[in-house]
Design a protein around this motif. Structure first.
Motif, PDB file in Angstrom:
ATOM      1  N   ASP A 116      43.896  34.935  46.045  1.00  0.00           N
ATOM      2  CA  ASP A 116      44.686  35.064  44.811  1.00  0.00           C
ATOM      3  C   ASP A 116      45.620  36.263  44.866  1.00  0.00           C
ATOM      4  OD1 ASP A 116      43.456  32.865  43.689  1.00  0.00           O
ATOM      5  OD2 ASP A 116      42.040  34.030  42.486  1.00  0.00           O
ATOM      6  N   GLY A 117      45.267  37.270  45.646  1.00  0.00           N
ATOM      7  CA  GLY A 117      46.113  38.453  45.788  1.00  0.00           C
ATOM      8  C   GLY A 117      46.290  39.186  44.468  1.00  0.00           C
ATOM      9  N   ASN A 118      47.523  39.601  44.205  1.00  0.00           N
ATOM     10  CA  ASN A 118      47.814  40.380  43.007  1.00  0.00           C
ATOM     11  C   ASN A 118      47.600  39.603  41.715  1.00  0.00           C
ATOM     12  OD1 ASN A 118      48.587  42.524  44.603  1.00  0.00           O
ATOM     13  ND2 ASN A 118      50.736  41.947  44.611  1.00  0.00           N
ATOM     14  N   PHE A 119      47.416  38.284  41.823  1.00  0.00           N
ATOM     15  CA  PHE A 119      47.271  37.450  40.634  1.00  0.00           C
ATOM     16  C   PHE A 119      45.812  37.085  40.356  1.00  0.00           C
ATOM     17  CE2 PHE A 119      51.388  36.721  42.623  1.00  0.00           C
ATOM     18  CZ  PHE A 119      52.243  37.003  41.565  1.00  0.00           C
ATOM     19  N   HIS A 120      44.869  37.765  41.023  1.00  0.00           N
ATOM     20  CA  HIS A 120      43.478  37.336  40.933  1.00  0.00           C
ATOM     21  C   HIS A 120      42.921  37.417  39.515  1.00  0.00           C
ATOM     22  CE1 HIS A 120      39.366  36.554  41.854  1.00  0.00           C
ATOM     23  NE2 HIS A 120      38.980  37.762  41.498  1.00  0.00           N
ATOM     24  N   GLU A 121      43.050  38.577  38.880  1.00  0.00           N
ATOM     25  CA  GLU A 121      42.512  38.720  37.526  1.00  0.00           C
ATOM     26  C   GLU A 121      43.144  37.694  36.594  1.00  0.00           C
ATOM     27  OE1 GLU A 121      40.225  40.641  36.104  1.00  0.00           O
ATOM     28  OE2 GLU A 121      39.588  41.577  37.974  1.00  0.00           O
ATOM     29  N   PHE A 122      44.431  37.521  36.703  1.00  0.00           N
ATOM     30  CA  PHE A 122      45.145  36.573  35.854  1.00  0.00           C
ATOM     31  C   PHE A 122      44.648  35.146  36.091  1.00  0.00           C
ATOM     32  CE2 PHE A 122      48.599  33.467  35.585  1.00  0.00           C
ATOM     33  CZ  PHE A 122      48.984  33.605  34.255  1.00  0.00           C
ATOM     34  N   LYS A 123      44.523  34.744  37.349  1.00  0.00           N
ATOM     35  CA  LYS A 123      44.081  33.384  37.657  1.00  0.00           C
ATOM     36  C   LYS A 123      42.648  33.146  37.199  1.00  0.00           C
ATOM     37  CE  LYS A 123      47.092  31.946  41.462  1.00  0.00           C
ATOM     38  NZ  LYS A 123      47.151  31.431  42.851  1.00  0.00           N
ATOM     39  N   GLU A 124      41.793  34.136  37.353  1.00  0.00           N
ATOM     40  CA  GLU A 124      40.414  33.971  36.919  1.00  0.00           C
ATOM     41  C   GLU A 124      40.327  33.801  35.403  1.00  0.00           C
ATOM     42  OE1 GLU A 124      37.016  34.162  39.073  1.00  0.00           O
ATOM     43  OE2 GLU A 124      38.742  32.892  39.502  1.00  0.00           O
ATOM     44  N   ARG A 125      41.141  34.559  34.662  1.00  0.00           N
ATOM     45  CA  ARG A 125      41.156  34.382  33.204  1.00  0.00           C
ATOM     46  C   ARG A 125      41.589  32.966  32.840  1.00  0.00           C
ATOM     47  NH1 ARG A 125      43.153  39.681  33.137  1.00  0.00           N
ATOM     48  NH2 ARG A 125      45.318  38.952  33.112  1.00  0.00           N
ATOM     49  N   LEU A 126      42.603  32.482  33.527  1.00  0.00           N
ATOM     50  CA  LEU A 126      43.112  31.148  33.215  1.00  0.00           C
ATOM     51  C   LEU A 126      42.102  30.065  33.605  1.00  0.00           C
ATOM     52  CD1 LEU A 126      45.369  29.443  32.112  1.00  0.00           C
ATOM     53  CD2 LEU A 126      46.493  29.513  34.344  1.00  0.00           C
ATOM     54  N   ARG A 127      41.426  30.260  34.736  1.00  0.00           N
ATOM     55  CA  ARG A 127      40.403  29.283  35.123  1.00  0.00           C
ATOM     56  C   ARG A 127      39.324  29.172  34.057  1.00  0.00           C
ATOM     57  NH1 ARG A 127      40.877  32.105  40.689  1.00  0.00           N
ATOM     58  NH2 ARG A 127      42.285  30.713  41.822  1.00  0.00           N
ATOM     59  N   GLN A 128      38.992  30.296  33.414  1.00  0.00           N
ATOM     60  CA  GLN A 128      38.015  30.278  32.333  1.00  0.00           C
ATOM     61  C   GLN A 128      38.584  29.661  31.072  1.00  0.00           C
ATOM     62  OE1 GLN A 128      35.802  33.833  31.408  1.00  0.00           O
ATOM     63  NE2 GLN A 128      36.061  34.625  33.458  1.00  0.00           N
ATOM     64  N   ALA A 129      39.855  29.946  30.813  1.00  0.00           N
ATOM     65  CA  ALA A 129      40.450  29.561  29.534  1.00  0.00           C
ATOM     66  C   ALA A 129      40.767  28.071  29.442  1.00  0.00           C
ATOM     67  CB  ALA A 129      41.732  30.370  29.313  1.00  0.00           C
ATOM     68  N   LEU A 130      40.937  27.400  30.580  1.00  0.00           N
ATOM     69  CA  LEU A 130      41.302  25.985  30.557  1.00  0.00           C
ATOM     70  C   LEU A 130      40.046  25.117  30.448  1.00  0.00           C
ATOM     71  CD1 LEU A 130      44.028  25.926  33.369  1.00  0.00           C
ATOM     72  CD2 LEU A 130      44.416  25.709  30.898  1.00  0.00           C
ATOM     73  N   PRO A 131      39.869  24.405  29.347  1.00  0.00           N
ATOM     74  CA  PRO A 131      38.681  23.539  29.207  1.00  0.00           C
ATOM     75  C   PRO A 131      38.789  22.338  30.154  1.00  0.00           C
ATOM     76  CG  PRO A 131      39.761  23.953  27.082  1.00  0.00           C
ATOM     77  CD  PRO A 131      40.713  24.391  28.146  1.00  0.00           C
TER      78      PRO A 131
END
Length: 882
Positions: free
Chosen positions: A256-271
């Motif tokens: 994920d690189g520099n976008f890891h925290e962002f991608k992980e939040r989105l993975r959680q947020a998408l039902p």
């Protein structure tokens, strides 16, 4: 002008010319001194320096006064060279804990490459070995300059008041360590010095990061906007996305690189129920489900990513590409419909509109109150956008534009959201003002009323059933003299006044067209990334099946899983390596895109920066979409009859990803675009050569020698240097050798293509088309070779920022596998040119097989690293025993 003034002007002109001559001569003499120092060492005398320059000491003394003056000039040149090679502009790409590595490695690499110059400079104006009484003010100024920029960077990344002290400490430690390293004869390996510096600073940085709630992998702290604090896109991760192992989590963070925290939040947020579509839907059901899911994306914050913060948006546009990649691990119909809505329709308004237009339309785009489409492609014009036939004519008497489809071939075709749901369209056409055509522009055209019926003059047709993407309502649009308010023209790059006067900040029509399209490059980057996400999902399904599916037994009566078979390993595991390689390259591309966005209103956005981004975006789109289509077919076959069942997800993935190879630019056309960029570089390189240099360059080309390097990255240079010392089997696993092989293929193909094109351009004009047409296959090969090398370098650079440990070791193996599988794919090419012999070719194939087998035991973690939520797989195959 009187005689005195005229005489003074002549005198001033002569003085300027004389000053310029002296500056040029000083530069020549300084360059000669550098050559002498490199050859004779830091103790070189003035006489030896003068001899190297082909002149006398008297000349040197005339220009520099004495050795101290010459020393000062050399210091000035060295300082500028060091500053230009320290990667301050690329720090956003580097995790915070890896900053020390990057800076120390870059500086010590420069010292290692030119130790004599370094010792000459740091010894002061006397003889080496005697400390400078005024330790080089330029060098002191350089440390302050770099420290100041580093301090600003650390402050942006959240270190607050500590930024300045950290920056000065880091820079000072590197300089002191370098001096000691040189003074002790560079006895310790450079990499050991870098590691020691890193270990020295890491604990303190970790402490500071924890104090400021920072993440090692996030260079973009969450933006807090006017939205509620519980917005999932701006909240802190509290639980893991799924049960991911520690090693899998490390691999995922790296990929994920520099976008890891962002991608992980989105993975959680998408039902899952929003992004996973049932397999048994009809086209009508799929369209309704996709529209409902599009609206239900709202609570996740997805629709606001990349939009202006002042209008309720979050993050930058680079994050919108990262969000698109995450969404693409779910249903691709939803991904594409969201892309049409936010990326294309919303993106046209965002990038081509003015502030009033953004404020008027973008909030409704984000809330899904206004659904839009993107009307560029015409039935008679695919890739030839510059020749669109739709017209946008200004009518000064009513202060309106008239949008018109003059014939059937000008009908807008394959338009997402056009068949059923779109209410407005961003329509591209030829802007005509007072009879003059100003080229392609974009205008917002209402196409449906409140009841969903076409507005007067607008014809909408449904394309109906397609080969995939059932949930996207693609259709055609035509306009019969449709009147649109003057304020609907997206006028960032071209406007028409009420009186009918056209104006643009860009004078040349062709340049204006290129600039407008370059702002829309996000769509091309997103499509490539989404295709790769779909392929990752397919690989997870196929490999998970292979790890569970038993077929036959060993002589010991133990069952055999099909992943244990060498043929199955060779089928799937190199594709996993490519998935990681493309992921690192995509991260680099997204970062480059955001730099372009940040600079788009400045001179920095012109020229090479834009061309390089467009070339990289086109090449990555081709590579990833072609790979996704091929790989999904392999995954389907690797699952046998299971893979052919719709409930297992692979046939749907394969059908949906098919069109990615032709939308946002046909792949072959994009390959030619990449090749044209390489040819432009070739032309620039060769036009600056004199006849002797050109002859030498041609001789090197014909003689199968590797020409000058195509990258200046310190990590790559170091690996190539290390590889040159290796022999036999060890060389096969040397990443520097991998770079050399791919780089050589690119350079050989590109330069031989350039030589052919030079001959073609000497032909008469009526013969040039056939000549150019005869080079197209060659151009495609050049583009592929260029991108394969680019991806490898991005993979290597990405690994260099990862901490030592099991995750890094696995990534190195995956990188080796990507490189060797690529070399194996082109084995015939290398054999024909005697770059490798039959024995080495065979060894490469064996190495691919051996590496694939070595990775089998770590496949569970490697699959987790691909970043596909378990709940997004939508495959019965992974929910039950095979």
């Amino acid at each position: 002008m009187n005689k005195v003034d005229a005489a003074n002007e002549v005198k001033d002109g002569r003085s300027r010319r004389w000053d310029e001559h002296r500056r040029t001569r000083r530069e020549e003499l300084s360059a000669a001194a550098l050559r002498a120092i490199r050859v004779k060492g830091p103790n070189v005398g003035m006489e030896e320096i003068a001899e190297a320059a082909g002149t006398s000491k008297t000349v040197y003394y005339r220009h520099f006064r004495d050795r101290a003056g010459l020393w000062s000039a050399v210091v000035d040149r060295t300082v500028e060279f060091i500053y230009s090679h320290i990667p301050l502009g690329n720090l956003n790409d580097v995790p915070l804990l890896a900053l020390m590595n990057e800076l120390a490695d870059s500086y010590l690499t420069l010292v290692e490459q030119d130790p004599e110059i370094y010792e000459f400079v740091t010894s002061g104006p006397g003889q080496p070995g005697t400390a400078a009484t005024e330790f080089s003010e330029p060098l002191v100024g350089l440390t302050a300059r770099i420290g100041s920029e580093l301090s600003e960077h650390l402050a942006r990344r959240g270190l607050g008041e500590q930024s300045d002290i950290w920056a000065q400490a880091m820079v000072g430690a590197i300089w002191a360590a370098a001096d000691h390293w040189v003074a002790t004869g560079r006895a310790a390996p450079k990499d050991d010095v870098v590691v020691q510096l890193h270990n020295l600073f890491r604990p303190g940085l970790e402490h500071s990061m924890s104090q400021h709630s920072m993440s090692e992998h996030s260079t973009h702290p969450p933006l807090v906007t006017g939205q509620a604090k519980e917005n999932p896109m701006t909240s802190t991760i509290t639980t893991p996305t799924s049960a991911v192992s520690p090693l899998g989590a490390q691999l995922r963070a790296a990929l994920d690189g520099n976008f890891h925290e962002f991608k992980e939040r989105l993975r959680q947020a998408l039902p899952p129920e929003v992004v996973v579509r049932p397999h048994d839907q009809s086209m009508a059901e799929a369209r309704e489900w996709t529209l409902a899911s599009l609206r239900e994306l709202g609570p996740s914050g997805y629709n606001r990513v990349g939009m202006p913060v002042e209008l309720g948006g979050t993050h930058d546009q680079a994050h919108s590409v990262a969000a698109f990649e995450v969404l693409a691990t779910g249903d691709l119909s939803l991904t594409i419909k969201a892309g049409v809505q936010s990326g294309l329709f919303g993106g046209a308004i965002l990038n081509l509109g003015n502030e009033e237009q953004r404020a008027a339309w973008l909030p409704a785009v984000m809330s899904m109150e206004l659904l839009g489409c993107y009307g560029m492609t015409e039935l008679g014009r695919g890739s030839d956008v510059q020749s669109l036939e739709t017209t946008i004519t200004y009518l000064p008497e009513s202060k309106e534009f008239e949008v018109h489809t003059p014939n059937e071939s000008a009908t807008k075709a394959y338009i997402g959201n056009a068949a059923q749901h779109g209410e407005m369209a961003a329509v591209f056409g030829q802007l005509i003002v007072d009879g003059e055509n100003h080229g392609v522009h974009c205008i917002i055209v209402p196409i449906r009323d409140g009841q969903g019926s076409p507005l007067p003059g607008v014809t909408l047709r449904d394309h109906g059933l397609k080969g995939g993407l059932l949930g996207v309502d693609n259709g055609m649009m035509a306009f019969d003299h449709v009147r649109v308010p003057r304020t609907h023209l997206l006028n960032r790059y071209g406007d028409v006044s009420e009186e009918g006067v056209y104006s643009s900040p860009i004078e040349r029509r062709g340049e204006r067209f290129s600039t407008m399209l370059s702002t829309l490059v996000r769509g091309r980057i997103s499509v490539g990334g989404a295709a790769a996400s779909a392929a990752r999902r397919g690989l997870v399904i196929a490999v998970r099946h292979a790890m569970n599916r038993e077929q036959f037994k060993k002589p010991t009566n133990e069952p055999v899983t099909i992943i244990e078979y060498q043929t199955h390993q060779k089928k799937l595991i190199p594709e996993i390596a490519r998935a990681y390689a493309f992921g690192f390259a995509q991260n680099e591309l997204i970062t480059q895109y955001q730099a372009r966005i940040a600079a788009q209103d400045s001179a920095e956005a012109e020229g090479d920066m834009v061309r390089e981004l467009e070339t990289r975006a086109a090449g990555m789109k081709v590579l990833q979409t072609r790979w996704a289509n091929d790989t999904l077919q392999v995954c389907r076959e690797a699952c046998g009859g299971y893979g052919y069942m719709a409930e297992n997800g692979l046939t749907t993935l394969r059908q949906d990803a098919d069109v990615f190879a032709t939308f946002e630019g046909d792949n072959t056309v994009l390959q030619l675009l990449v090749a044209r960029s390489l040819l432009a570089q070739f032309k620039a390189n060769w036009s600056n050569l004199n006849l002797l240099d050109a002859a030498r360059k041609s001789s090197a080309l014909v003689g199968n020698r590797i020409l000058e390097r195509t990258t200046g990255k310190a990590t790559i240079d170091r690996l190539v240097s290390i590889a040159s010392a290796k022999r036999g089997a060890a060389k096969l696993r040397a990443r520097g050798w991998h770079v050399e092989m791919l780089e050589y293929r690119e350079r050989r193909i590109s330069e031989s293509l350039g030589m052919r094109m030079r001959d073609v351009l000497k032909l008469e004009k009526e013969e040039q088309f056939d000549g150019l047409n005869g080079c197209q296959i060659h151009m495609v090969h050049a583009a592929d070779a260029h991108m394969e090398r680019t991806v490898l370098e991005a993979f290597i650079e990405g690994i260099s920022a990862i901490e030592e440990g099991p995750a890094r070791e696995l990534l190195i193996k995956l990188c080796d596998l990507y490189a060797l599988a690529t070399i194996e794919k082109h084995a015939v090419w290398y054999l024909e040119r005697a770059v490798i012999d039959g024995s080495r070719s065979h060894d490469v194939s064996l190495a691919v097989e051996k590496l694939s087998a070595e990775l089998v035991d770590d496949l569970p973690a490697i699959l987790e690293g691909l970043g596909v939520n378990e709940s997004f797989l939508n495959s019965a195959l992974v929910r039950r025993p095979a």
